[in-house]
Design a protein around this motif. Structure first.
Motif, PDB file in Angstrom:
ATOM      1  N   THR A  49       0.833  -1.206   0.000  1.00 47.09           N
ATOM      2  CA  THR A  49       0.000   0.000   0.000  1.00 47.09           C
ATOM      3  C   THR A  49       0.870   1.258   0.000  1.00 47.09           C
ATOM      4  N   LEU A  50       2.090   1.150   0.507  1.00 46.81           N
ATOM      5  CA  LEU A  50       3.006   2.288   0.491  1.00 46.81           C
ATOM      6  C   LEU A  50       3.415   2.679  -0.924  1.00 46.81           C
ATOM      7  N   THR A  51       3.333   1.731  -1.849  1.00 50.97           N
ATOM      8  CA  THR A  51       3.785   2.009  -3.215  1.00 50.97           C
ATOM      9  C   THR A  51       2.885   2.990  -3.948  1.00 50.97           C
ATOM     10  N   GLU A  52       1.752   3.315  -3.377  1.00 48.94           N
ATOM     11  CA  GLU A  52       0.853   4.304  -3.994  1.00 48.94           C
ATOM     12  C   GLU A  52       1.221   5.742  -3.624  1.00 48.94           C
ATOM     13  N   MET A  53       2.134   5.904  -2.695  1.00 47.98           N
ATOM     14  CA  MET A  53       2.534   7.249  -2.266  1.00 47.98           C
ATOM     15  C   MET A  53       3.386   7.914  -3.354  1.00 47.98           C
ATOM     16  N   PRO A  54       3.189   9.222  -3.570  1.00 41.35           N
ATOM     17  CA  PRO A  54       3.958   9.928  -4.604  1.00 41.35           C
ATOM     18  C   PRO A  54       5.480   9.853  -4.385  1.00 41.35           C
ATOM     19  N   LEU A  55       5.916   9.896  -3.142  1.00 42.98           N
ATOM     20  CA  LEU A  55       7.353   9.824  -2.872  1.00 42.98           C
ATOM     21  C   LEU A  55       7.927   8.461  -3.295  1.00 42.98           C
ATOM     22  N   LYS A  57       6.630   6.597  -5.680  1.00 46.33           N
ATOM     23  CA  LYS A  57       6.638   6.620  -7.153  1.00 46.33           C
ATOM     24  C   LYS A  57       7.890   7.326  -7.666  1.00 46.33           C
ATOM     25  N   LEU A  58       8.251   8.428  -7.021  1.00 45.02           N
ATOM     26  CA  LEU A  58       9.466   9.143  -7.401  1.00 45.02           C
ATOM     27  C   LEU A  58      10.702   8.274  -7.153  1.00 45.02           C
ATOM     28  N   ALA A  59      10.717   7.545  -6.048  1.00 50.82           N
ATOM     29  CA  ALA A  59      11.835   6.649  -5.750  1.00 50.82           C
ATOM     30  C   ALA A  59      11.917   5.526  -6.783  1.00 50.82           C
ATOM     31  N   GLU A  60      10.777   5.043  -7.242  1.00 43.72           N
ATOM     32  CA  GLU A  60      10.769   4.008  -8.283  1.00 43.72           C
ATOM     33  C   GLU A  60      11.351   4.549  -9.578  1.00 43.72           C
ATOM     34  N   PHE A  61      11.015   5.806  -9.893  1.00 36.08           N
ATOM     35  CA  PHE A  61      11.622   6.450 -11.056  1.00 36.08           C
ATOM     36  C   PHE A  61      13.144   6.466 -10.901  1.00 36.08           C
ATOM     37  N   GLY A  62      13.611   6.869  -9.717  1.00 36.99           N
ATOM     38  CA  GLY A  62      15.047   6.903  -9.457  1.00 36.99           C
ATOM     39  C   GLY A  62      15.686   5.528  -9.597  1.00 36.99           C
TER      40      GLY A  62
END
Length: 112
Positions: A49-55, A57-62
């Protein structure tokens, strides 16, 4: 006089090393979370459920950026290794192997 560290290949070297370090730091966390799938599905669901947080998502981009940088940096290194070398490059490579052998032999002699 130009600074050698401003050279694009030095920057590529640095980025490749830093991306490898970032991926190496990420992998233990990744495997730890994956272990929840085997041992505790409820914890895995709660974590996901944490994976829905915008931060996140940004970390996944990184993370994807680090993976791509490391991949293409590796391709650059493969090209350097497989394409023809000049005589000075061969000399430096031989010196690096000789130096590595000297250091490892010194370590072995101290260890026995």
């Amino acid at each position: 006089m130009k600074v050698a560290r401003a050279h694009p290949l030095w920057l590529a070297y640095l980025l490749h090393r830093l991306s490898g370090l970032g991926l190496a730091l990420f992998l233990p966390l990744h495997f730890w979370v994956l272990s929840y799938a085997l041992n505790d599905a409820a914890k895995l669901d709660a974590f996901l459920t944490l994976t829905e947080m915008p931060l996140v998502k940004l970390a996944e981009f990184g993370l994807v950026f680090l993976l791509a940088v490391h991949f293409f940096g590796g391709l650059r290194l493969i090209a350097l290794e497989w394409l023809p070398w000049s005589a000075p490059q061969k000399t430096w490579a031989a010196a690096a192997v000789a130096g590595s052998f000297l250091v490892s032999t010194t370590f072995l002699l101290q260890a026995i």
